[in-house]
Design a protein around this motif. Sequence first.
Motif, PDB file in Angstrom:
ATOM      1  N   ASN A 376       0.850  -1.194   0.000  1.00 53.10           N
ATOM      2  CA  ASN A 376       0.000   0.000   0.000  1.00 53.10           C
ATOM      3  C   ASN A 376       0.882   1.239   0.000  1.00 53.10           C
ATOM      4  OD1 ASN A 376      -2.030   1.888   0.283  1.00 53.10           O
ATOM      5  ND2 ASN A 376      -2.289   1.549   2.478  1.00 53.10           N
ATOM      6  N   TYR A 377       1.388   1.626  -1.168  1.00 50.32           N
ATOM      7  CA  TYR A 377       2.222   2.823  -1.246  1.00 50.32           C
ATOM      8  C   TYR A 377       1.382   4.096  -1.292  1.00 50.32           C
ATOM      9  CZ  TYR A 377       1.408   1.453  -6.136  1.00 50.32           C
ATOM     10  OH  TYR A 377       0.835   1.037  -7.310  1.00 50.32           O
ATOM     11  N   GLY A 378       0.062   3.955  -1.312  1.00 47.58           N
ATOM     12  CA  GLY A 378      -0.805   5.136  -1.256  1.00 47.58           C
ATOM     13  C   GLY A 378      -0.647   5.921   0.029  1.00 47.58           C
ATOM     14  N   VAL A 379      -0.153   5.267   1.101  1.00 50.05           N
ATOM     15  CA  VAL A 379       0.035   5.977   2.373  1.00 50.05           C
ATOM     16  C   VAL A 379       1.079   7.073   2.242  1.00 50.05           C
ATOM     17  CG1 VAL A 379      -0.686   4.011   3.768  1.00 50.05           C
ATOM     18  CG2 VAL A 379       1.726   4.271   3.173  1.00 50.05           C
ATOM     19  N   PHE A 380       1.910   7.019   1.191  1.00 46.19           N
ATOM     20  CA  PHE A 380       2.921   8.047   0.980  1.00 46.19           C
ATOM     21  C   PHE A 380       2.409   9.170   0.087  1.00 46.19           C
ATOM     22  CE2 PHE A 380       5.336   3.987   1.400  1.00 46.19           C
ATOM     23  CZ  PHE A 380       5.807   4.219   2.688  1.00 46.19           C
ATOM     24  N   GLY A 381       1.120   9.110  -0.256  1.00 45.64           N
ATOM     25  CA  GLY A 381       0.515  10.175  -1.044  1.00 45.64           C
ATOM     26  C   GLY A 381       0.800  10.087  -2.530  1.00 45.64           C
ATOM     27  N   VAL A 382       1.147   8.874  -3.022  1.00 44.70           N
ATOM     28  CA  VAL A 382       1.427   8.710  -4.448  1.00 44.70           C
ATOM     29  C   VAL A 382       0.336   7.875  -5.096  1.00 44.70           C
ATOM     30  CG1 VAL A 382       3.907   8.932  -4.101  1.00 44.70           C
ATOM     31  CG2 VAL A 382       2.871   6.675  -4.053  1.00 44.70           C
ATOM     32  N   ASP A 383       0.192   8.059  -6.410  1.00 46.62           N
ATOM     33  CA  ASP A 383      -0.879   7.382  -7.138  1.00 46.62           C
ATOM     34  C   ASP A 383      -0.473   6.024  -7.681  1.00 46.62           C
ATOM     35  OD1 ASP A 383      -2.666   9.546  -6.803  1.00 46.62           O
ATOM     36  OD2 ASP A 383      -1.724  10.618  -8.456  1.00 46.62           O
ATOM     37  N   GLY A 384       0.760   5.919  -8.190  1.00 47.89           N
ATOM     38  CA  GLY A 384       1.159   4.682  -8.834  1.00 47.89           C
ATOM     39  C   GLY A 384       2.617   4.357  -8.599  1.00 47.89           C
ATOM     40  N   SER A 385       2.997   3.128  -8.959  1.00 46.71           N
ATOM     41  CA  SER A 385       4.365   2.686  -8.776  1.00 46.71           C
ATOM     42  C   SER A 385       4.601   1.453  -9.624  1.00 46.71           C
ATOM     43  CB  SER A 385       4.629   2.366  -7.298  1.00 46.71           C
ATOM     44  OG  SER A 385       5.886   1.750  -7.115  1.00 46.71           O
ATOM     45  N   THR A 386       5.869   1.164  -9.900  1.00 46.22           N
ATOM     46  CA  THR A 386       6.259  -0.102 -10.518  1.00 46.22           C
ATOM     47  C   THR A 386       7.186  -0.802  -9.534  1.00 46.22           C
ATOM     48  OG1 THR A 386       8.104   0.984 -11.659  1.00 46.22           O
ATOM     49  CG2 THR A 386       6.034   0.743 -12.872  1.00 46.22           C
ATOM     50  N   PRO A 387       6.639  -1.385  -8.475  1.00 48.28           N
ATOM     51  CA  PRO A 387       7.464  -1.934  -7.397  1.00 48.28           C
ATOM     52  C   PRO A 387       8.267  -3.153  -7.832  1.00 48.28           C
ATOM     53  CG  PRO A 387       5.164  -2.530  -7.085  1.00 48.28           C
ATOM     54  CD  PRO A 387       5.201  -1.575  -8.232  1.00 48.28           C
ATOM     55  N   ILE A 388       9.325  -3.429  -7.061  1.00 52.07           N
ATOM     56  CA  ILE A 388      10.166  -4.599  -7.313  1.00 52.07           C
ATOM     57  C   ILE A 388       9.583  -5.774  -6.542  1.00 52.07           C
ATOM     58  CG2 ILE A 388      12.489  -5.552  -7.045  1.00 52.07           C
ATOM     59  CD1 ILE A 388      13.567  -2.719  -7.233  1.00 52.07           C
ATOM     60  N   ILE A 389       9.519  -6.927  -7.193  1.00 48.89           N
ATOM     61  CA  ILE A 389       8.959  -8.133  -6.577  1.00 48.89           C
ATOM     62  C   ILE A 389       9.805  -8.560  -5.383  1.00 48.89           C
ATOM     63  CG2 ILE A 389       8.491 -10.590  -6.973  1.00 48.89           C
ATOM     64  CD1 ILE A 389       7.802  -9.872  -9.856  1.00 48.89           C
ATOM     65  N   ASN A 390       9.153  -8.993  -4.345  1.00 49.55           N
ATOM     66  CA  ASN A 390       9.828  -9.488  -3.148  1.00 49.55           C
ATOM     67  C   ASN A 390      10.337 -10.905  -3.418  1.00 49.55           C
ATOM     68  OD1 ASN A 390      10.712  -9.627  -0.485  1.00 49.55           O
ATOM     69  ND2 ASN A 390       8.746 -10.398   0.259  1.00 49.55           N
ATOM     70  N   HIS A 391      11.575 -11.010  -3.841  1.00 44.51           N
ATOM     71  CA  HIS A 391      12.171 -12.303  -4.209  1.00 44.51           C
ATOM     72  C   HIS A 391      12.050 -13.298  -3.050  1.00 44.51           C
ATOM     73  CE1 HIS A 391      15.402 -15.220  -4.999  1.00 44.51           C
ATOM     74  NE2 HIS A 391      15.298 -14.859  -6.270  1.00 44.51           N
ATOM     75  N   PRO A 392      11.684 -14.567  -3.318  1.00 47.91           N
ATOM     76  CA  PRO A 392      11.511 -15.236  -4.610  1.00 47.91           C
ATOM     77  C   PRO A 392      10.060 -15.312  -5.063  1.00 47.91           C
ATOM     78  CG  PRO A 392      11.591 -16.876  -2.896  1.00 47.91           C
ATOM     79  CD  PRO A 392      11.695 -15.545  -2.202  1.00 47.91           C
ATOM     80  N   GLU A 393       9.185 -14.487  -4.528  1.00 51.69           N
ATOM     81  CA  GLU A 393       7.778 -14.537  -4.912  1.00 51.69           C
ATOM     82  C   GLU A 393       7.604 -14.218  -6.392  1.00 51.69           C
ATOM     83  OE1 GLU A 393       5.719 -11.911  -2.245  1.00 51.69           O
ATOM     84  OE2 GLU A 393       6.694 -12.772  -0.485  1.00 51.69           O
ATOM     85  N   ALA A 394       6.396 -14.437  -6.890  1.00 54.70           N
ATOM     86  CA  ALA A 394       6.145 -14.255  -8.318  1.00 54.70           C
ATOM     87  C   ALA A 394       5.330 -13.011  -8.627  1.00 54.70           C
ATOM     88  CB  ALA A 394       5.431 -15.479  -8.889  1.00 54.70           C
ATOM     89  N   ALA A 395       4.744 -12.363  -7.603  1.00 52.50           N
ATOM     90  CA  ALA A 395       3.885 -11.215  -7.911  1.00 52.50           C
ATOM     91  C   ALA A 395       3.708 -10.327  -6.690  1.00 52.50           C
ATOM     92  CB  ALA A 395       2.520 -11.689  -8.417  1.00 52.50           C
ATOM     93  N   LEU A 396       3.309  -9.095  -6.969  1.00 56.15           N
ATOM     94  CA  LEU A 396       3.077  -8.097  -5.925  1.00 56.15           C
ATOM     95  C   LEU A 396       1.974  -7.163  -6.393  1.00 56.15           C
ATOM     96  CD1 LEU A 396       5.802  -6.089  -4.030  1.00 56.15           C
ATOM     97  CD2 LEU A 396       3.965  -4.889  -5.206  1.00 56.15           C
ATOM     98  N   LEU A 397       0.980  -6.940  -5.549  1.00 56.22           N
ATOM     99  CA  LEU A 397      -0.098  -5.999  -5.865  1.00 56.22           C
ATOM    100  C   LEU A 397       0.155  -4.692  -5.134  1.00 56.22           C
ATOM    101  CD1 LEU A 397      -2.926  -5.641  -7.281  1.00 56.22           C
ATOM    102  CD2 LEU A 397      -3.904  -6.069  -5.013  1.00 56.22           C
ATOM    103  N   GLY A 398       0.183  -3.599  -5.885  1.00 51.15           N
ATOM    104  CA  GLY A 398       0.376  -2.275  -5.301  1.00 51.15           C
ATOM    105  C   GLY A 398      -0.913  -1.466  -5.348  1.00 51.15           C
TER     106      GLY A 398
END
Length: 456
Positions: A376-398
């Motif tokens: 939840n990067y919205g807490v920082f007051g931003v609209d969007g992001s292209t986050p880096i996956i938490n290795h070794p997982e396969a996906a991340l929802l922002g």
Amino acid sequence: MSEQVFLLPDLGEGLSEAEIVRWRVAVGDAVGVDQSVVEVETAKAVVDVPCPYAGRVVALHGAEGEVRPVGQPLITIAADTDEPAGHATYREEERAGSGNVLIGYGTGHGGPARRRRRTLAVASAETPAVPAPAAGASTVPATSSGPLPPTPAVVASAAPTPALVISPIVRRLARERGVDLGTLTGTGPGGVVRRADVEAADPAGARLAAVPDLPAAPEPADPGDPGDLVIELTGIRRVIADKLSRSRREIPEVTIWVDVDATELLATRTAINAARPGQPVSILALLARVCLAGLRRFPQLNAHVDTAGGRIVQSRAVHLGIACQTDRGLLVPVLRDAHQLTTGELAAELADTTAAARAGTLPPARLTGGTFTLNNYGVFGVDGSTPIINHPEAALLGVGRIVDKPWVVDGQLAVRKVTQLSLTFDHRVCDGGVAGGFLRHVADCVERPALLIAAV
């Protein structure tokens, strides 16, 4: 009186070193068995280390901010007898690796550290002077388990005492400014000379001191201007850097996103909290529930790639990671078996887990083993992001911030609560159809929360 040297214990999870955050005792203090003597930061958590010996503190091995390898001296205690109460029992437990000394972390003095730093014993006026050891000689008494590895030490003597200097950066700064380290009085623990001491010294007429150096170690890269702030990658910060770098090297990631109308989700949260006074459900808990619904329909994203075995492993259970910003960096505590929790239980677990992460009280095991991450990067007051996956997982929802925006509803322009959802996924585990299907299902559940009930 006999002296007992307590070594930095094995803190578990393959950790080979720890940074001293704060000494809780000083030279000359009396300590009891199992009393906490130091707070250290490992790559996974901040923990208090209890000492298995009772007596008086003779030496603290290492200054605050110094990294100590596992199995190296941490503190020396002078006991009133040759065998202090509980010592024999401790030794037996130590050999067996029972974990009674540092509960939850084990006591075996494990393998070699990934790196070693120049270290010293913090001497004081109460520490008896001893002759300087011969080259390669051990400066710590042997224990029942055999001689300890040699540890360089700066020891008091009748001759002029060399400056206590740990950091090679401090030595370099002194050389550059022409400051005689032997003329300085250190303000650090045990008289250690810090950078601020060198910067405050008047170099006029000073000469370079012939200070005996500790064993040679590689000099750090030139930090640039002496006024620059140099921050070493240690502890949790280094693990974050290593993990993110590995993720970028190994995972061919793709990010897709969609804007969604979250008005009904907010209304649903209000209705739930009105019906459950005293048991609030957060927006993050509802988004976690939405993620779980999406993973039930698209389990391909609840997976990781086993590169050594050349295979994709889909997890039966969902161990949901929650990205959490703390004073010590970005942590991802894990809610194990999140798919088995109700929405209320998710809310309670989220609140407790994020609070413990920010307080630094989560055990290392709670920071590993995730299968999917919600950020939840919205807490920082931003609209969007292209986050880096938490290795070794396969996906991340922002999830971005929820703000008022114009939105078309049934052909009419209206002001709605809008957010942006982004999905970053490993293209090795699935193609765009699966990833797009997951994100669209999540977006539909946010816009129409009734779909969550239909999906159960």
